[in-house]
Motif scaffolding. Structure first.
Motif, PDB file in Angstrom:
ATOM      1  N   ASP A 267     -17.068  83.542  28.114  1.00  0.00           N
ATOM      2  CA  ASP A 267     -17.170  84.074  29.481  1.00  0.00           C
ATOM      3  C   ASP A 267     -16.257  85.289  29.655  1.00  0.00           C
ATOM      4  O   ASP A 267     -16.640  86.290  30.270  1.00  0.00           O
ATOM      5  N   ALA A 268     -15.042  85.206  29.085  1.00  0.00           N
ATOM      6  CA  ALA A 268     -14.090  86.318  29.200  1.00  0.00           C
ATOM      7  C   ALA A 268     -14.601  87.547  28.458  1.00  0.00           C
ATOM      8  O   ALA A 268     -14.479  88.684  28.942  1.00  0.00           O
ATOM      9  N   ALA A 269     -15.198  87.337  27.277  1.00  0.00           N
ATOM     10  CA  ALA A 269     -15.736  88.462  26.503  1.00  0.00           C
ATOM     11  C   ALA A 269     -16.872  89.141  27.257  1.00  0.00           C
ATOM     12  O   ALA A 269     -16.975  90.372  27.285  1.00  0.00           O
ATOM     13  N   LEU A 270     -17.724  88.338  27.892  1.00  0.00           N
ATOM     14  CA  LEU A 270     -18.844  88.906  28.643  1.00  0.00           C
ATOM     15  C   LEU A 270     -18.367  89.587  29.922  1.00  0.00           C
ATOM     16  O   LEU A 270     -18.992  90.551  30.387  1.00  0.00           O
ATOM     17  N   ALA A 271     -17.270  89.112  30.492  1.00  0.00           N
ATOM     18  CA  ALA A 271     -16.707  89.795  31.658  1.00  0.00           C
ATOM     19  C   ALA A 271     -16.218  91.192  31.276  1.00  0.00           C
ATOM     20  O   ALA A 271     -16.286  92.128  32.078  1.00  0.00           O
ATOM     21  N   LEU A 272     -15.752  91.330  30.020  1.00  0.00           N
ATOM     22  CA  LEU A 272     -15.301  92.637  29.537  1.00  0.00           C
ATOM     23  C   LEU A 272     -16.470  93.526  29.147  1.00  0.00           C
ATOM     24  O   LEU A 272     -16.415  94.748  29.314  1.00  0.00           O
ATOM     25  N   ASP A 273     -17.529  92.923  28.616  1.00  0.00           N
ATOM     26  CA  ASP A 273     -18.692  93.694  28.144  1.00  0.00           C
ATOM     27  C   ASP A 273     -19.956  92.869  28.363  1.00  0.00           C
ATOM     28  O   ASP A 273     -20.384  92.126  27.490  1.00  0.00           O
ATOM     29  N   SER A 274     -20.549  93.020  29.542  1.00  0.00           N
ATOM     30  CA  SER A 274     -21.740  92.234  29.870  1.00  0.00           C
ATOM     31  C   SER A 274     -22.954  92.644  29.038  1.00  0.00           C
ATOM     32  O   SER A 274     -23.946  91.919  28.978  1.00  0.00           O
ATOM     33  N   GLY A 275     -22.867  93.803  28.375  1.00  0.00           N
ATOM     34  CA  GLY A 275     -23.982  94.268  27.549  1.00  0.00           C
ATOM     35  C   GLY A 275     -23.867  93.897  26.092  1.00  0.00           C
ATOM     36  O   GLY A 275     -24.599  94.446  25.253  1.00  0.00           O
ATOM     37  N   SER A 276     -22.983  92.950  25.758  1.00  0.00           N
ATOM     38  CA  SER A 276     -22.818  92.533  24.365  1.00  0.00           C
ATOM     39  C   SER A 276     -23.879  91.501  23.991  1.00  0.00           C
ATOM     40  O   SER A 276     -23.844  90.355  24.454  1.00  0.00           O
ATOM     41  N   ALA A 277     -24.829  91.913  23.160  1.00  0.00           N
ATOM     42  CA  ALA A 277     -25.881  90.985  22.719  1.00  0.00           C
ATOM     43  C   ALA A 277     -25.288  89.834  21.914  1.00  0.00           C
ATOM     44  O   ALA A 277     -25.738  88.691  22.015  1.00  0.00           O
ATOM     45  N   ARG A 278     -24.275  90.137  21.119  1.00  0.00           N
ATOM     46  CA  ARG A 278     -23.660  89.089  20.295  1.00  0.00           C
ATOM     47  C   ARG A 278     -23.009  88.024  21.165  1.00  0.00           C
ATOM     48  O   ARG A 278     -23.144  86.815  20.903  1.00  0.00           O
ATOM     49  N   ALA A 279     -22.278  88.441  22.208  1.00  0.00           N
ATOM     50  CA  ALA A 279     -21.624  87.471  23.089  1.00  0.00           C
ATOM     51  C   ALA A 279     -22.657  86.620  23.815  1.00  0.00           C
ATOM     52  O   ALA A 279     -22.487  85.402  23.977  1.00  0.00           O
ATOM     53  N   ARG A 280     -23.735  87.245  24.281  1.00  0.00           N
ATOM     54  CA  ARG A 280     -24.820  86.497  24.930  1.00  0.00           C
ATOM     55  C   ARG A 280     -25.413  85.473  23.962  1.00  0.00           C
ATOM     56  O   ARG A 280     -25.672  84.323  24.324  1.00  0.00           O
ATOM     57  N   GLU A 281     -25.639  85.909  22.738  1.00  0.00           N
ATOM     58  CA  GLU A 281     -26.223  85.025  21.730  1.00  0.00           C
ATOM     59  C   GLU A 281     -25.307  83.834  21.455  1.00  0.00           C
ATOM     60  O   GLU A 281     -25.760  82.677  21.418  1.00  0.00           O
ATOM     61  N   MET A 282     -24.017  84.110  21.287  1.00  0.00           N
ATOM     62  CA  MET A 282     -23.073  83.029  21.004  1.00  0.00           C
ATOM     63  C   MET A 282     -22.985  82.043  22.161  1.00  0.00           C
ATOM     64  O   MET A 282     -22.937  80.832  21.950  1.00  0.00           O
ATOM     65  N   ARG A 283     -22.994  82.549  23.392  1.00  0.00           N
ATOM     66  CA  ARG A 283     -22.944  81.634  24.528  1.00  0.00           C
ATOM     67  C   ARG A 283     -24.243  80.841  24.641  1.00  0.00           C
ATOM     68  O   ARG A 283     -24.232  79.642  24.983  1.00  0.00           O
ATOM     69  N   GLY A 284     -25.362  81.476  24.325  1.00  0.00           N
ATOM     70  CA  GLY A 284     -26.628  80.743  24.316  1.00  0.00           C
ATOM     71  C   GLY A 284     -26.616  79.613  23.306  1.00  0.00           C
ATOM     72  O   GLY A 284     -27.079  78.493  23.578  1.00  0.00           O
ATOM     73  N   GLN A 285     -26.062  79.875  22.118  1.00  0.00           N
ATOM     74  CA  GLN A 285     -25.981  78.842  21.088  1.00  0.00           C
ATOM     75  C   GLN A 285     -25.105  77.681  21.541  1.00  0.00           C
ATOM     76  O   GLN A 285     -25.459  76.512  21.333  1.00  0.00           O
ATOM     77  N   LEU A 286     -23.966  77.996  22.170  1.00  0.00           N
ATOM     78  CA  LEU A 286     -23.077  76.934  22.645  1.00  0.00           C
ATOM     79  C   LEU A 286     -23.737  76.142  23.767  1.00  0.00           C
ATOM     80  O   LEU A 286     -23.658  74.899  23.803  1.00  0.00           O
ATOM     81  N   ARG A 287     -24.383  76.825  24.673  1.00  0.00           N
ATOM     82  CA  ARG A 287     -25.066  76.134  25.763  1.00  0.00           C
ATOM     83  C   ARG A 287     -26.171  75.226  25.234  1.00  0.00           C
ATOM     84  O   ARG A 287     -26.384  74.121  25.756  1.00  0.00           O
ATOM     85  N   ALA A 288     -26.874  75.661  24.191  1.00  0.00           N
ATOM     86  CA  ALA A 288     -27.914  74.816  23.598  1.00  0.00           C
ATOM     87  C   ALA A 288     -27.293  73.551  23.007  1.00  0.00           C
ATOM     88  O   ALA A 288     -27.830  72.441  23.169  1.00  0.00           O
ATOM     89  N   VAL A 289     -26.166  73.705  22.326  1.00  0.00           N
ATOM     90  CA  VAL A 289     -25.451  72.554  21.757  1.00  0.00           C
ATOM     91  C   VAL A 289     -25.054  71.574  22.853  1.00  0.00           C
ATOM     92  O   VAL A 289     -25.125  70.351  22.677  1.00  0.00           O
TER      93      VAL A 289
END
Length: 414
Positions: A267-289
């Motif tokens: 969440d903190a990484a995305l607050a710094l860069d909401s356009g980071s595809a990698r951060a979105r992907e990683m959070r999606g993976q964690l949310r799926a888990v």
């Protein structure tokens, strides 16, 4: 070199000295300098403006050089220099082409055009230019490092290691060669060598946060979470807004079972860069888990909106779509992921399983055979082929594959 203020100052002193010599030489001949001296003087003006970050002066000097010397031997330098600040991708490429056409053995232009190709994901062309630059100038360390990087980008880790090793032989104090080789060595399973190379990079240049982050990532994946965490804490203490350090810490925390801490970092990484595809992907993976499948889909959707060809986002969204009952959508994402990396066994296995479920046993058999063609005896490939053969009523073949998978500790053991 323009890597630091000290280097900039030294470069300008040399250029100013060269300018003085050239002006004096012209004055000694009653202000009628030789053509070569005029050309060199204009090159000085270009480079002085470039190092001073005087874009307007740089462009003006380059344009004067192109107008006056473009058709003469040595004039190719102005095509190359102008390309550095052209601001138009297509025109930049044409200027590099023109410079190289005028002087085929122009190592700086070859290197710059290689970087241009790399930026366009034209990996084969980038390799060609870097290799030609090195052929002309064998000790061109930046070109060797760039060649290693493009090979690693294309998955050729051993070729990348070879290029980085040559760069280290040429310039042992060039820290990035050690750092990049360390990452590549870890990529082929040489953990100790990877750690050793990154430690050497840090010894040579302890200021570079990226080296500490890369070392932390390797240590975290190797079970040394405590040391990895300490390195990342150092980075974040110096720069609390370092999104890369937050992402690496999130991945280590998730490996250690600290999903709450991992989510906080993401969440903190995305607050710094909401356009980071990698951060979105990683959070999606964690949310799926965590079973938050709809929220996971939102993150994968966002990642793919930024970078449509992200392999792991396509694979992750496929699993989420299947969990939501959208098997057709899941299959479309799996098809797209396999088109990007046909040799990846895990996604092939997921598609094979889905195809069996949807009644496409022949398609599932093709996926299983593709897995086994890459890795003969792969227990997952044997398992999926066993299921496909069962669906095709090949009972003996199915039992043979499932027993082989069971013996190898594969999914059939469940």
């Amino acid at each position: 070199s323009t890597k630091s203020r000290e280097a900039d100052a030294a470069t300008l002193r040399l250029l100013d000295e060269a300018e003085g010599h050239l002006i004096a030489a012209g004055a000694a001949r009653n202000r009628t300098p030789l053509r070569e001296e005029e050309m060199a003087l204009e090159e000085c003006h270009c480079m002085q403006a470039y190092v001073r970050n005087d874009r307007e002066g740089f462009v003006a000097a380059c344009e004067r050089g192109l107008k006056t010397f473009a058709g003469l031997e040595g004039g190719e330098t102005f095509h190359f220099l102008r390309a550095l600040e052209i601001g138009d991708e297509q025109e930049e490429g044409r200027l590099y082409d023109r410079a190289i056409a005028l002087r085929p053995k122009f190592p700086l232009a070859l290197y710059a055009r290689g970087q241009w190709h790399l930026g366009r994901r034209e990996l084969a062309e980038a390799v060609g230019d870097f290799e030609r630059a090195i052929e002309v100038k064998p000790r061109f360390v930046e070109a060797l490092v760039a060649l290693g990087f493009v090979r690693a980008t294309g998955g050729e880790m051993r070729g990348a290691i070879e290029a980085y090793s040559r760069a280290i032989e040429v310039a042992p104090a060039f820290a990035i060669s050690w750092a990049n080789r360390g990452v590549a060595r870890f990529g082929i399973g040489e953990r100790e060598g990877g750690v050793s190379d990154l430690e050497e990079a840090l010894r040579l240049d302890p200021r570079v946060a990226e080296y500490r982050i890369s070392l932390a990532q390797i240590l975290g994946l190797s079970g040394a979470a405590g040391r990895a965490a300490a390195l990342l804490e150092e980075v974040l203490k110096e720069d609390p807004r370092n999104a890369e350090a937050l992402l690496v810490r999130a991945s280590i925390r998730q490996l250690e079972g600290d999903n709450e801490g991992a989510m906080s970092d993401l969440d903190a990484a995305l607050a710094l860069d909401s356009g980071s595809a990698r951060a979105r992907e990683m959070r999606g993976q964690l949310r799926a888990v965590l079973g938050e499948v709809r929220a996971a889909k939102e993150d994968f959707d966002a990642a793919l909106a930024i970078e449509p060809a992200r392999f792991m986002s396509l694979a992750g969204r496929a699993l989420v779509l299947r969990a939501l009952g959208d098997e057709a959508g899941a299959l479309a994402d799996l098809d797209a992921a396999i088109a990007i990396d046909p040799r990846e066994a895990g996604v092939r296995a997921i598609r094979a399983d889905l195809r069996v479920h949807r009644g496409d046993a022949k398609g599932a058999l093709e996926d299983a055979e593709a897995i086994l063609a890459v890795t003969p005896g792969d227990p997952v490939g044997l398992y999926e082929r066993g299921l496909a053969r069962a669906a095709l009523e090949d009972v003996d073949g199915s039992i043979e594959d499932l027993e082989a998978s069971l013996a190898a500790g594969g999914p059939a053991s469940r």
